[in-house]
Motif scaffolding. Structure first.
Motif: not given
Lengths: 166, 666
Positions: B521-542
């Motif tokens: 499950g780790k790589m799945l979690f990693m992909v989810w995390t990277e997508n979340l980071v891409g999201l809040f860096n585009s909003l942009v929030t901290c």
């Protein structure tokens, strides 16, 4: 400040916030370390008992809301002369050039949003008759704490002295 | 399409070669760059789109062609929580590929109040210059007299010269001596307080003769549902203050102790806490960027020791980790001084400390001689030596200063031979805060896939760190729960669909030692995390709103969707927002592939040691299964076995233009 302008003007702007924060950020400068500290002071209308803005307003546009006690601006009557800005000793009334009107803190119909959104409790909204009470109580408790600690510190020392004498 | 609410409405493009500024409506700019705001939001999304269009081929990052992009998003400068952030992007001077970094304090919000969603800086000024954006007026000013000044003095000089009417009215993004001397990892710094770290923006500003950008903004930002936004923000903040399980630790120790507390990371966290007690905090006040309910800045003033009197608004983690681990200095006072020094010189502490420690290794192996180091005996643990070397690097003084001012990959190649196989870098950029025990597999893998080279900030996920037997149980002291209890609670709080949780953590979802030591499950979690980071860096929030202790149990996509809809009037959903993050990450990957040809061969640590059997930790005596994990990761991403995004994936993410270009590249 963003909450204030968003709630009251329907748009976000630091320059149209009715509460202002005087900031001393004290950014570091090479070789200079000032004694002064990092300070933020919130400034807004004091809702004065004898409000100069209300007195000077030539059209009677500034009135007191009986329910909330807030000094509020009736924009239908306001002619934009800005005399109230001159009269206010606190710089707490400002001019919104986009909407051509003066604005000031009107306590958000009795539920100030700045207080509601403040995450740290730095802002509080208290009845003016009793606002001083918790503050005095806190200070008094600190004195009590100090005394208790002083006494506790003294007891072992006193006991030791007594043991030595006996 | 009209510009949705929440955007400032204009883009300013500054051409330093011609001393001209062009202001155009944001919707026109979007059309030029083929941007649907709902698909890309702002921040990192827009930076990626702009770089993708402007740089179809590789360039010399230090050349006039490179550009600096500061992009806010619909979240920035509104009444939403943590609304003080923007991203700064460019072609990285360290890697030659994609680069961006998040920064805050008040420059980003003020830029937006001045009316701009995006600022792009192109060309090169003939002489040292600073730019003043005074709402709609943009002027170009001579900066000869402040060229050579360090960060704090620069901010003060610019504000004085422009005559601000109250403190903080004018906000300044500036460079210091490191940027002027084109140190490859020089940072730009906002108000001498917040820097887009690891972006290399300072070097690019220096290469353009741009000392600073000052901005005054008095305008307003339209909001779709003002009262709704205030209510949603109120609820989000209060939910956070009530539920975020690690808040107390954060409030007491700040982000500096985040990792030391979460895990027995080799940071010597208790040492820090006891050192801290000896220092003087006038108020122990935490301060933050605009609308921060969870501020990370500490107000510090040293009372004792040789740096007594030094004050600093900071106390951030990277300074601590790099000082303890790379420089081997343990003194609290030196730590505060280090942060101050890096800020004043305009150096990225991550890359500087990694280059320094790398140079020590090379020196000890005889690959660098006294002749190369200008007679200095390089060693860790000696603050006077290291601060001296920092000054030399920032000004490229002597052979050593010049060598350390380069990107780590180039440094290794300059020294040559064995050095190339020793550099602890990924894609030429040093990878800080590596976990030698590989307890944190997700964290470690994050270095390999980060679009900006060796760091974990696009995958900050420490879920695996706290559970292993022997790790310190730090939580009971603060919240009366064991680490395992706390983490089980975090599994529940994680803003993630139940199905995905089951795939990652098992059914029912739970975290235990087996999970930590394994790979399931780790790589799945990693992909989810990277997508979340891409999201809040585009909003942009901290990132600290989403991940106070890097646990991602605070603000999640659901909260973002609710608040963003109040700002813009859209009806975006959890899934739609997560797709934004995925889209941004994929385009960054495609961008790097087109520009640099980076594929699976570049997704690895440059140093040989990382690929040999581990000497400690979970993989002791074994090789970490990097390649196996990468294959699983590529498969989840929908990329080829070579780690190249596919046309099918691009089409699925509505990037049809990219899909049509990709096959032509192979």
């Amino acid at each position: 400040m963003t909450t204030c302008s968003t709630y009251n003007e329907g748009a976000t702007s630091l320059s149209k916030s009715r509460i202002r924060i005087a900031r001393h950020e004290g950014y570091a400068v090479t070789g200079i370390d000032e004694e002064s500290e990092l300070i933020f002071v919130a400034l807004m209308s004091r809702q004065c008992d004898d409000a100069f803005c209300m007195r000077i307003c030539p059209t009677g546009a500034i009135v007191r809301n009986k329910d909330t006690g807030a000094v509020i601006v009736n924009h239908d009557r306001c002619i934009g002369c800005r005399m109230c800005i001159v009269a206010c000793p606190f710089g707490a009334i400002m001019y919104d050039a986009d909407r051509k009107r003066v604005i000031k803190c009107e306590l958000c119909e009795g539920d100030p949003q700045c207080v509601r959104l403040c995450p740290t409790g730095a802002l509080a909204f208290l009845p003016k008759k009793s606002a001083h009470l918790p503050k005095g109580d806190r200070l008094a408790r600190r004195i009590v704490d100090l005394e208790t600690r002083a006494v506790a510190d003294d007891i072992p020392a006193a006991r030791k002295e007594k043991d030595a004498n006996s | 399409m009209p510009i949705p609410k929440g955007y400032a409405g204009n883009v300013v493009i500054i051409d330093l070669s011609k001393s001209e500024a062009q202001i155009l409506p944001t919707d026109k700019f979007w059309r030029e760059y083929d941007v649907d705001p709902r698909l890309w939001l702002g921040g990192d999304g827009l930076i990626t789109k702009i770089l993708w269009k402007d740089f179809p081929e590789g360039i010399d990052p230090m050349s006039t062609e490179n550009e600096i992009i500061v992009a806010t998003g619909p979240w920035t400068a509104t009444a939403a929580p943590q609304a003080g952030r923007a991203m700064l992007g460019c072609i990285s001077p360290e890697t030659g590929g994609f680069s961006s970094g998040s920064f805050g304090w008040y420059f980003p919000a003020t830029l937006k109040y001045a009316g701009y969603d995006i600022m792009i800086i192109r060309g090169k000024a003939a002489k040292p210059t600073y730019v003043f954006i005074d709402d709609r007026e943009v002027s170009f000013r001579d900066a000869s007299h402040i060229w050579g000044k360090e960060t704090g003095e620069t901010v003060r000089a610019v504000r004085d010269e422009l005559g601000e009417r109250y403190e903080g009215e004018i906000r300044v993004l500036s460079i210091s001596v490191a940027g002027e001397h084109l140190v490859k990892y020089a940072v730009a710094c906002g108000d001498a307080t917040s820097c887009p770290g690891r972006s290399g923006g300072g070097a690019i500003m220096g290469s353009k003769n741009l000392k600073a950008v000052a901005v005054r903004g008095t305008g307003e930002i339209q909001i779709h549902s003002p009262k709704g936004l205030v209510d949603s923000s109120y609820e989000a903040i209060n939910r956070f203050l009530k539920e975020e399980p690690t808040l107390k630790i954060w409030q007491k120790h700040g982000c500096t102790t985040g990792l030391a507390t979460v895990a027995r990371w080799p940071l010597r966290g208790t040492l820090l806490a006891s050192n801290r007690a000896a220092a003087d905090f006038p108020h122990l006040k935490n301060v933050g960027c605009l609308n921060c309910f969870n501020p990370c800045y500490h107000w510090l003033q040293l009372k004792e020791g040789r740096h007594a009197g030094t004050r600093q608004i900071g106390g951030h983690m990277t300074f601590l980790t790099t000082m303890l681990r790379n420089l081997n200095i343990e003194d609290f006072g030196e730590w505060v001084y280090y942060e101050r020094l890096m800020q004043e010189l305009g150096l990225d502490p991550a890359s500087f400390s990694m280059n320094f420690t790398f140079a020590v290794d090379l020196f000890e192996r005889g690959l660098l001689t006294l002749d190369d180091t200008d007679g200095l005996v390089l060693k860790r643990g000696d603050p006077d030596l290291i601060w001296d070397v920092a000054g030399r690097a920032a000004r490229r003084q002597g052979k050593l200063g010049d060598l350390l001012a380069e990107a780590q990959g180039d440094l290794a190649r300059t020294v040559g031979g064995e050095a190339v196989e020793l550099a602890p870098a990924v894609k030429g950029k040093p990878s800080i805060q590596r976990d030698p025990r590989i307890q944190a597999l997700i964290w470690s893998m994050g270095y390999l896939t980060s679009p900006r080279g060796g760091d974990w900030l696009r995958t900050h996920n420490t879920w695996e760190l706290a559970f292993l037997p022997g790790n310190r149980d730090t939580y009971p002291e603060y919240i009366g729960k064991s680490n395992l209890e706390l983490y089980q609670e975090c599994v529940e709080l994680l803003d993630m669909p139940r199905n995905l949780k089951k795939q990652i953590f098992g059914d029912p979802p739970r975290v235990d030692v087996e999970w930590i030591k394994g790979t399931k499950g780790k790589m799945l979690f990693m992909v989810w995390t990277e997508n979340l980071v891409g999201l809040f860096n585009s909003l942009v929030t901290c990132m600290f709103g989403a991940a106070t202790q890097f646990m991602m149990v605070a603000f999640g996509p659901s909260t973002y969707a609710e608040i963003l809809n109040k700002i813009t009037g859209w009806d975006v959903t959890y899934d739609e927002l997560m797709l934004v993050g995925e889209r941004v990450f994929n385009l960054q990957r495609a961008f790097n592939y087109r520009l640099k040809g980076w594929d699976y061969r570049n997704d690895r640590f440059d140093d040989k040691r990382s690929r040999e059997p581990a000497v400690m930790g979970i993989y002791k005596g074994r090789t970490v299964p990097w390649d196996e994990m990468l294959q699983e990761y590529y498969a989840i991403r929908g990329w080829t076995k070579e780690g190249i995004p596919t046309a099918a994936k691009m089409n699925q993410l509505k990037m049809h233009d990219v899909a049509s270009i990709l096959p032509k590249l192979t």
